[in-house]
Write an enzyme that holds these catalytic residues in place. Structure first.
Site, PDB file in Angstrom:
ATOM      1  N   LYS A  21      14.988  92.917  35.134  1.00  0.00           N
ATOM      2  CA  LYS A  21      14.819  92.034  34.140  1.00  0.00           C
ATOM      3  C   LYS A  21      14.836  90.775  34.223  1.00  0.00           C
ATOM      4  O   LYS A  21      14.082  89.826  33.368  1.00  0.00           O
ATOM      5  CB  LYS A  21      16.154  92.478  33.185  1.00  0.00           C
ATOM      6  CG  LYS A  21      16.196  91.743  31.942  1.00  0.00           C
ATOM      7  CD  LYS A  21      17.045  92.680  30.646  1.00  0.00           C
ATOM      8  CE  LYS A  21      18.461  92.621  31.118  1.00  0.00           C
ATOM      9  NZ  LYS A  21      19.202  92.998  29.940  1.00  0.00           N
ATOM     10  N   GLY A  94      20.288  86.846  25.896  1.00  0.00           N
ATOM     11  CA  GLY A  94      20.519  85.444  26.452  1.00  0.00           C
ATOM     12  C   GLY A  94      19.896  84.769  27.396  1.00  0.00           C
ATOM     13  O   GLY A  94      19.586  83.633  27.214  1.00  0.00           O
ATOM     14  N   ARG A 122      26.795  84.007  20.948  1.00  0.00           N
ATOM     15  CA  ARG A 122      26.967  83.667  22.233  1.00  0.00           C
ATOM     16  C   ARG A 122      26.917  82.012  22.344  1.00  0.00           C
ATOM     17  O   ARG A 122      26.234  81.475  21.719  1.00  0.00           O
ATOM     18  CB  ARG A 122      25.919  84.161  23.144  1.00  0.00           C
ATOM     19  CG  ARG A 122      26.479  85.508  23.051  1.00  0.00           C
ATOM     20  CD  ARG A 122      25.543  86.526  24.079  1.00  0.00           C
ATOM     21  NE  ARG A 122      25.592  86.309  25.332  1.00  0.00           N
ATOM     22  CZ  ARG A 122      24.985  86.810  26.375  1.00  0.00           C
ATOM     23  NH1 ARG A 122      23.940  87.635  26.030  1.00  0.00           N
ATOM     24  NH2 ARG A 122      25.144  86.409  27.644  1.00  0.00           N
ATOM     25  N   SER A 167      25.876  79.507  36.544  1.00  0.00           N
ATOM     26  CA  SER A 167      25.016  80.269  35.386  1.00  0.00           C
ATOM     27  C   SER A 167      23.352  79.846  36.081  1.00  0.00           C
ATOM     28  O   SER A 167      23.077  78.828  35.846  1.00  0.00           O
ATOM     29  CB  SER A 167      25.396  79.740  34.078  1.00  0.00           C
ATOM     30  OG  SER A 167      24.116  80.062  33.132  1.00  0.00           O
ATOM     31  N   GLN A 169      21.277  81.145  34.099  1.00  0.00           N
ATOM     32  CA  GLN A 169      20.507  80.790  32.908  1.00  0.00           C
ATOM     33  C   GLN A 169      20.416  79.121  32.494  1.00  0.00           C
ATOM     34  O   GLN A 169      19.437  78.560  32.034  1.00  0.00           O
ATOM     35  CB  GLN A 169      21.058  81.461  31.704  1.00  0.00           C
ATOM     36  CG  GLN A 169      20.807  83.099  31.785  1.00  0.00           C
ATOM     37  CD  GLN A 169      21.551  83.737  30.603  1.00  0.00           C
ATOM     38  OE1 GLN A 169      22.321  83.280  29.889  1.00  0.00           O
ATOM     39  NE2 GLN A 169      21.238  85.183  30.749  1.00  0.00           N
ATOM     40  N   ASP A 315      26.353  90.722  36.860  1.00  0.00           N
ATOM     41  CA  ASP A 315      26.292  91.833  35.774  1.00  0.00           C
ATOM     42  C   ASP A 315      26.880  93.170  36.006  1.00  0.00           C
ATOM     43  O   ASP A 315      26.746  94.183  35.362  1.00  0.00           O
ATOM     44  CB  ASP A 315      24.753  91.923  35.493  1.00  0.00           C
ATOM     45  CG  ASP A 315      24.213  90.752  34.921  1.00  0.00           C
ATOM     46  OD1 ASP A 315      25.068  90.181  34.048  1.00  0.00           O
ATOM     47  OD2 ASP A 315      23.154  90.370  34.884  1.00  0.00           O
ATOM     48  N   LYS A 342      29.625  87.625  27.710  1.00  0.00           N
ATOM     49  CA  LYS A 342      28.170  88.299  27.738  1.00  0.00           C
ATOM     50  C   LYS A 342      27.730  89.104  26.459  1.00  0.00           C
ATOM     51  O   LYS A 342      28.297  88.718  25.349  1.00  0.00           O
ATOM     52  CB  LYS A 342      28.250  89.310  29.002  1.00  0.00           C
ATOM     53  CG  LYS A 342      28.577  88.671  30.587  1.00  0.00           C
ATOM     54  CD  LYS A 342      27.417  88.020  30.882  1.00  0.00           C
ATOM     55  CE  LYS A 342      27.532  87.122  32.136  1.00  0.00           C
ATOM     56  NZ  LYS A 342      26.509  86.171  32.415  1.00  0.00           N
TER      57      LYS A 342
END
Ligand code: S3P
Length: 393
Positions: A21, A94, A122, A167, A169, A315, A342
């Protein structure tokens, strides 16, 4: 959706799992702003990645889906994105929202990012803060949650950012904004996180320097379209691994799974619990290491999970909580505060689910102690979180 699960067990076989993903999101975004074509195979056509694809299309990119897993992206070049006709709805994702915020912060047009009820709760300040330092203007709800209104037409400047949370992200959002910033952009991460963005930027011709925990690049570089073969997602393989470990006498081979060392914490943790997991035929697939994973049913024993492995298995904790529930003795998880923000509060969701199935769990602010025991039937709630649903199933 309600569904019913009855006891069953795995025997033997060879399987594959859907594409990664994280890499699928990045292939869409980077392929879109590259010059020339990008051919993607092994794409994960799940709702999260399809939301990213729809957003990139709304920004003027032609993306053709040749099959369930093959895409062709006609990149518009670094400066070729166009103003979208309306808000970009990123659903539950996210990753899509935080990475897109980085990509859009330096565009000549305004954009608005929205999401579903979970995404709308979030935290986004973690990306708003560094992007604002770069000169971006992003408005959120007063508590730092979506929707995000991103102002266009601003010239960003490179910064150095010491990330307060580990993170990928946040790291990726800053790097994507850095493509549009003047001068050098660098980030230092407090713990190693997945490095798919850095690898893919490199494969598309962007010079990215990695020095210990610091990643840096100079803005203004062009991306070149490329072939991106996407490996199977280790996060999805985790559920097959878990099912195999807990079945009597089972042996399963999962082929072509991504084993990037920034993602393999789950294997290390399960091995520390006594799992028989072997990586075979390890090789490079595009920019990513992959392997066939051979798993045999194993007796698991509880352990103190090394907090240094948390960012490498971020995850996989819903599944690891189930492994702990099926292990002999106690397993102690700590350093998991990120799990509370999450798709659901995964510590609370898993503690609730396991307790309803007869397993004793002591919750702590940053983790839990799970006492191994026998499962009984019950009714559990996924809290609308796919990984919680999969782990409890
Ligand atoms: C992801 C990074 C992780 C992970 C998420 C995917 C990514 O989030 O939990 O599922 O693709 O960069 P954080 O970076 O917020 O920990």
């Amino acid at each position: 959706m309600d569904f019913k699960v009855r006891p069953a067990s795995f025997r033997s076989g060879t399987v594959t799992v859907p594409g990664d993903k994280s890499i699928s999101h990045r292939a869409l975004m980077l392929g879109s702003v590259a010059t020339g074509r990008t051919e993607v195979s092994g794409f994960l056509a799940g709702e999260d990645c399809l939301a990213t694809a729809a957003a990139m299309r709304a920004l003027g990119v032609r993306i053709e889906q040749l099959s369930a897993t093959d895409l062709v992206i006609d990149g518009v070049g670094r400066d070729g994105l166009r103003a979208p006709p309306g808000p970009l709805d990123l659903g539950n994702s996210g990753t899509a929202m935080r990475l897109m915020a980085g990509l859009l912060a330096g565009q000549p047009f305004d954009s608005v990012l929205t999401g579903d009820a979970s995404l709308s709760g979030r935290p986004m300040n973690r990306i708003i803060r560094p992007l604002t330092k770069m000169g971006a203007v992003i408005e959120s709800d007063c508590d730092g949650t979506p929707p995000l209104q991103i102002r266009g037409g601003l010239q960003l400047k490179g910064i150095h950012y010491d990330m307060p949370v580990a993170s990928a992200q946040v790291k990726s959002a800053v790097l994507l904004a850095g493509l549009y910033a003047g001068g050098e952009t660098s980030v230092t991460e407090p713990a190693v996180t997945r490095d798919h963005t850095e690898r893919m930027l490199g494969a598309m011709g962007v010079e990215v320097a990695v020095d210990g925990g610091t990643i840096s690049m100079v803005g203004g570089q062009e991306l070149r379209g490329n072939r991106i073969p996407i490996p199977g997602d280790l996060s999805s393989a985790t559920f097959i691994i878990l099912g195999t470990l807990l079945s009597q006498d089972a042996e399963i081979k999962i082929e072509n799974v991504g084993v990037n060392p920034t993602r393999t914490g789950v294997i290390d943790i399960l091995k520390a619990m006594g799992a028989d997991i072997r990586l075979e035929n390890t090789r490079i697939f595009g920019e990513e290491p992959v392997a066939d994973i051979r798993v045999r049913a194993s007796r698991l024993t509880g352990c103190d999970v090394d907090p240094a492995l948390v960012s490498l298995a971020i995850d996989e904790f819903p599944a690891l909580f189930v492994a702990a529930a099926a292990a002999e003795g106690e397993t102690c998880f700590s350093g998991l505060e990120e799990l509370r923000v999450k798709e659901s509060d995964r510590i609370a969701a898993m503690a609730d689910g396991l307790r309803r199935l007869g397993i004793a769990v002591d919750e702590a602010p940053d983790g839990a102690t799970v006492r191994g025991g026998d499962f009984r039937g019950g009714v559990v709630d996924s809290y609308h979180d796919h990984r919680v649903a999969m782990a409890l199933a």
